[in-house]
Design a protein around this motif. Structure first.
Motif, PDB file in Angstrom:
ATOM      1  N   MET A   1       0.961  -1.054   0.040  1.00 44.58           N
ATOM      2  CA  MET A   1       0.108   0.069  -0.052  1.00 44.58           C
ATOM      3  C   MET A   1       1.040   1.060   0.000  1.00 44.58           C
ATOM      4  SD  MET A   1      -3.065  -0.069   2.522  1.00 44.58           S
ATOM      5  CE  MET A   1      -4.672  -0.989   1.939  1.00 44.58           C
ATOM      6  N   ASN A   2       0.670   2.374  -0.907  1.00 39.87           N
ATOM      7  CA  ASN A   2       1.416   3.476  -0.627  1.00 39.87           C
ATOM      8  C   ASN A   2       0.359   4.309  -0.209  1.00 39.87           C
ATOM      9  OD1 ASN A   2      -0.314   4.538  -2.652  1.00 39.87           O
ATOM     10  ND2 ASN A   2       0.667   3.789  -4.274  1.00 39.87           N
ATOM     11  N   GLU A   3       1.058   5.777  -0.172  1.00 44.27           N
ATOM     12  CA  GLU A   3       0.226   6.954   0.627  1.00 44.27           C
ATOM     13  C   GLU A   3      -1.078   7.313  -0.201  1.00 44.27           C
ATOM     14  OE1 GLU A   3       2.521  10.091   2.158  1.00 44.27           O
ATOM     15  OE2 GLU A   3       1.400  11.463   0.761  1.00 44.27           O
ATOM     16  N   LEU A   4      -1.142   7.026  -1.244  1.00 45.77           N
ATOM     17  CA  LEU A   4      -2.455   7.288  -2.029  1.00 45.77           C
ATOM     18  C   LEU A   4      -3.326   6.399  -1.735  1.00 45.77           C
ATOM     19  CD1 LEU A   4      -0.964   8.546  -5.435  1.00 45.77           C
ATOM     20  CD2 LEU A   4      -1.949   9.970  -3.642  1.00 45.77           C
ATOM     21  N   THR A   5      -3.088   5.070  -1.378  1.00 47.18           N
ATOM     22  CA  THR A   5      -4.243   3.833  -1.258  1.00 47.18           C
ATOM     23  C   THR A   5      -4.471   3.816   0.205  1.00 47.18           C
ATOM     24  OG1 THR A   5      -2.650   2.182  -1.601  1.00 47.18           O
ATOM     25  CG2 THR A   5      -3.733   2.961  -3.427  1.00 47.18           C
ATOM     26  N   GLU A   6      -3.604   4.279   1.161  1.00 49.91           N
ATOM     27  CA  GLU A   6      -3.419   3.999   2.474  1.00 49.91           C
ATOM     28  C   GLU A   6      -4.555   4.705   3.140  1.00 49.91           C
ATOM     29  OE1 GLU A   6      -0.634   5.480   5.799  1.00 49.91           O
ATOM     30  OE2 GLU A   6       0.255   4.107   4.323  1.00 49.91           O
ATOM     31  N   LYS A   7      -5.508   4.159   4.077  1.00 44.69           N
ATOM     32  CA  LYS A   7      -6.398   5.143   4.687  1.00 44.69           C
ATOM     33  C   LYS A   7      -5.761   5.666   5.666  1.00 44.69           C
ATOM     34  CE  LYS A   7     -10.399   2.477   3.706  1.00 44.69           C
ATOM     35  NZ  LYS A   7     -11.681   2.969   3.764  1.00 44.69           N
ATOM     36  N   ARG A   8      -6.108   6.943   5.698  1.00 45.33           N
ATOM     37  CA  ARG A   8      -5.635   7.973   6.768  1.00 45.33           C
ATOM     38  C   ARG A   8      -6.578   8.275   7.782  1.00 45.33           C
ATOM     39  NH1 ARG A   8      -2.554  12.511   4.663  1.00 45.33           N
ATOM     40  NH2 ARG A   8      -4.510  13.319   3.853  1.00 45.33           N
ATOM     41  N   THR A   9      -6.223   8.757   9.005  1.00 42.85           N
ATOM     42  CA  THR A   9      -7.221   9.148   9.922  1.00 42.85           C
ATOM     43  C   THR A   9      -7.494  10.574   9.981  1.00 42.85           C
ATOM     44  OG1 THR A   9      -5.579   9.520  11.804  1.00 42.85           O
ATOM     45  CG2 THR A   9      -6.707   7.363  11.320  1.00 42.85           C
ATOM     46  N   PRO A  10      -8.576  11.093  10.391  1.00 42.17           N
ATOM     47  CA  PRO A  10      -8.749  12.801  10.705  1.00 42.17           C
ATOM     48  C   PRO A  10      -7.466  13.243  11.455  1.00 42.17           C
ATOM     49  CG  PRO A  10     -10.961  11.515  11.054  1.00 42.17           C
ATOM     50  CD  PRO A  10      -9.901  10.503  10.662  1.00 42.17           C
ATOM     51  N   GLU A  11      -7.041  12.347  12.467  1.00 41.03           N
ATOM     52  CA  GLU A  11      -6.009  12.976  13.359  1.00 41.03           C
ATOM     53  C   GLU A  11      -4.721  13.125  12.537  1.00 41.03           C
ATOM     54  OE1 GLU A  11      -8.200  10.538  14.162  1.00 41.03           O
ATOM     55  OE2 GLU A  11      -9.307  11.658  15.636  1.00 41.03           O
ATOM     56  N   GLN A  12      -4.311  12.096  11.734  1.00 39.73           N
ATOM     57  CA  GLN A  12      -3.131  12.341  10.909  1.00 39.73           C
ATOM     58  C   GLN A  12      -3.336  13.620   9.875  1.00 39.73           C
ATOM     59  OE1 GLN A  12      -3.468   8.364   9.169  1.00 39.73           O
ATOM     60  NE2 GLN A  12      -1.723   7.686  10.111  1.00 39.73           N
ATOM     61  N   ILE A  13      -4.583  13.647   9.370  1.00 39.60           N
ATOM     62  CA  ILE A  13      -4.705  14.909   8.488  1.00 39.60           C
ATOM     63  C   ILE A  13      -4.592  16.110   9.440  1.00 39.60           C
ATOM     64  CG2 ILE A  13      -6.288  15.873   6.966  1.00 39.60           C
ATOM     65  CD1 ILE A  13      -7.539  13.166   6.373  1.00 39.60           C
ATOM     66  N   GLY A  14      -5.156  16.317  10.454  1.00 38.61           N
ATOM     67  CA  GLY A  14      -4.916  17.370  11.463  1.00 38.61           C
ATOM     68  C   GLY A  14      -3.598  17.742  11.653  1.00 38.61           C
ATOM     69  N   ALA A  15      -2.812  16.814  11.877  1.00 40.80           N
ATOM     70  CA  ALA A  15      -1.390  16.872  12.199  1.00 40.80           C
ATOM     71  C   ALA A  15      -0.626  17.484  11.067  1.00 40.80           C
ATOM     72  CB  ALA A  15      -0.724  15.526  12.524  1.00 40.80           C
ATOM     73  N   GLU A  16      -0.976  16.868   9.843  1.00 37.11           N
ATOM     74  CA  GLU A  16      -0.154  17.362   8.536  1.00 37.11           C
ATOM     75  C   GLU A  16      -0.556  18.873   8.344  1.00 37.11           C
ATOM     76  OE1 GLU A  16      -1.952  14.830   5.410  1.00 37.11           O
ATOM     77  OE2 GLU A  16      -0.637  13.191   6.386  1.00 37.11           O
ATOM     78  N   ILE A  17      -1.823  19.427   8.784  1.00 37.27           N
ATOM     79  CA  ILE A  17      -2.460  20.774   8.489  1.00 37.27           C
ATOM     80  C   ILE A  17      -1.606  21.619   9.477  1.00 37.27           C
ATOM     81  CG2 ILE A  17      -4.389  22.341   8.976  1.00 37.27           C
ATOM     82  CD1 ILE A  17      -6.267  19.911   7.971  1.00 37.27           C
ATOM     83  N   ARG A  18      -1.268  20.979  10.643  1.00 35.89           N
ATOM     84  CA  ARG A  18      -0.682  21.627  11.768  1.00 35.89           C
ATOM     85  C   ARG A  18       0.608  22.133  11.255  1.00 35.89           C
ATOM     86  NH1 ARG A  18      -4.002  18.745  14.602  1.00 35.89           N
ATOM     87  NH2 ARG A  18      -2.146  17.514  15.472  1.00 35.89           N
ATOM     88  N   MET A  19       1.332  20.867  10.591  1.00 35.22           N
ATOM     89  CA  MET A  19       2.669  20.937  10.070  1.00 35.22           C
ATOM     90  C   MET A  19       2.964  21.956   9.175  1.00 35.22           C
ATOM     91  SD  MET A  19       4.834  19.414   7.631  1.00 35.22           S
ATOM     92  CE  MET A  19       3.760  18.696   6.648  1.00 35.22           C
ATOM     93  N   TYR A  20       2.018  22.242   8.226  1.00 43.11           N
ATOM     94  CA  TYR A  20       1.945  22.971   7.169  1.00 43.11           C
ATOM     95  C   TYR A  20       1.844  24.429   7.593  1.00 43.11           C
ATOM     96  CZ  TYR A  20       2.423  19.568   3.432  1.00 43.11           C
ATOM     97  OH  TYR A  20       2.809  18.544   2.613  1.00 43.11           O
ATOM     98  N   VAL A  21       0.896  24.506   8.521  1.00 43.78           N
ATOM     99  CA  VAL A  21       0.607  25.920   9.175  1.00 43.78           C
ATOM    100  C   VAL A  21       2.238  26.571   9.832  1.00 43.78           C
ATOM    101  CG1 VAL A  21      -0.330  27.365  11.017  1.00 43.78           C
ATOM    102  CG2 VAL A  21      -1.665  25.776   9.514  1.00 43.78           C
ATOM    103  N   ASP A  22       2.638  25.455  10.473  1.00 40.17           N
ATOM    104  CA  ASP A  22       4.114  25.875  11.019  1.00 40.17           C
ATOM    105  C   ASP A  22       5.058  26.277  10.332  1.00 40.17           C
ATOM    106  OD1 ASP A  22       5.822  26.042  13.504  1.00 40.17           O
ATOM    107  OD2 ASP A  22       6.817  24.220  12.611  1.00 40.17           O
ATOM    108  N   VAL A  23       5.227  25.449   9.095  1.00 36.35           N
ATOM    109  CA  VAL A  23       6.145  25.682   7.913  1.00 36.35           C
ATOM    110  C   VAL A  23       5.967  27.034   7.189  1.00 36.35           C
ATOM    111  CG1 VAL A  23       6.762  24.933   5.637  1.00 36.35           C
ATOM    112  CG2 VAL A  23       6.579  23.438   7.715  1.00 36.35           C
TER     113      VAL A  23
END
Length: 70
Positions: A1-23
């Protein structure tokens, strides 16, 4: 499974959003510092009375905004 087919959680998505905001904040701060340095450099090189015409001609900053960067 790669990142495009892997199921992600809302928490993972939230963490990514916070990371991009910080960057984004860090990049914005770095750019502001560099803009300020260049404004100071240009002002020091210009003859008396040429700062505001140069600022208006070469940038989109008002005198007040430029002063904040500097």
């Amino acid at each position: 499974m790669n990142e495009l087919t892997e199921k992600r959680t809302p928490e993972q998505i939230g963490a990514e959003i916070r990371m991009y905001v910080d960057v984004g904040r860090r990049v914005t701060l770095l750019c502001a510092i560099e803009i300020g340095r260049r404004l100071v450099e240009a002002k020091e090189l210009l003859p008396h009375g040429e700062w505001l015409p140069w600022l208006q001609r070469e940038t989109e900053f008002s005198d007040r905004s430029a002063a904040r960067y500097m």
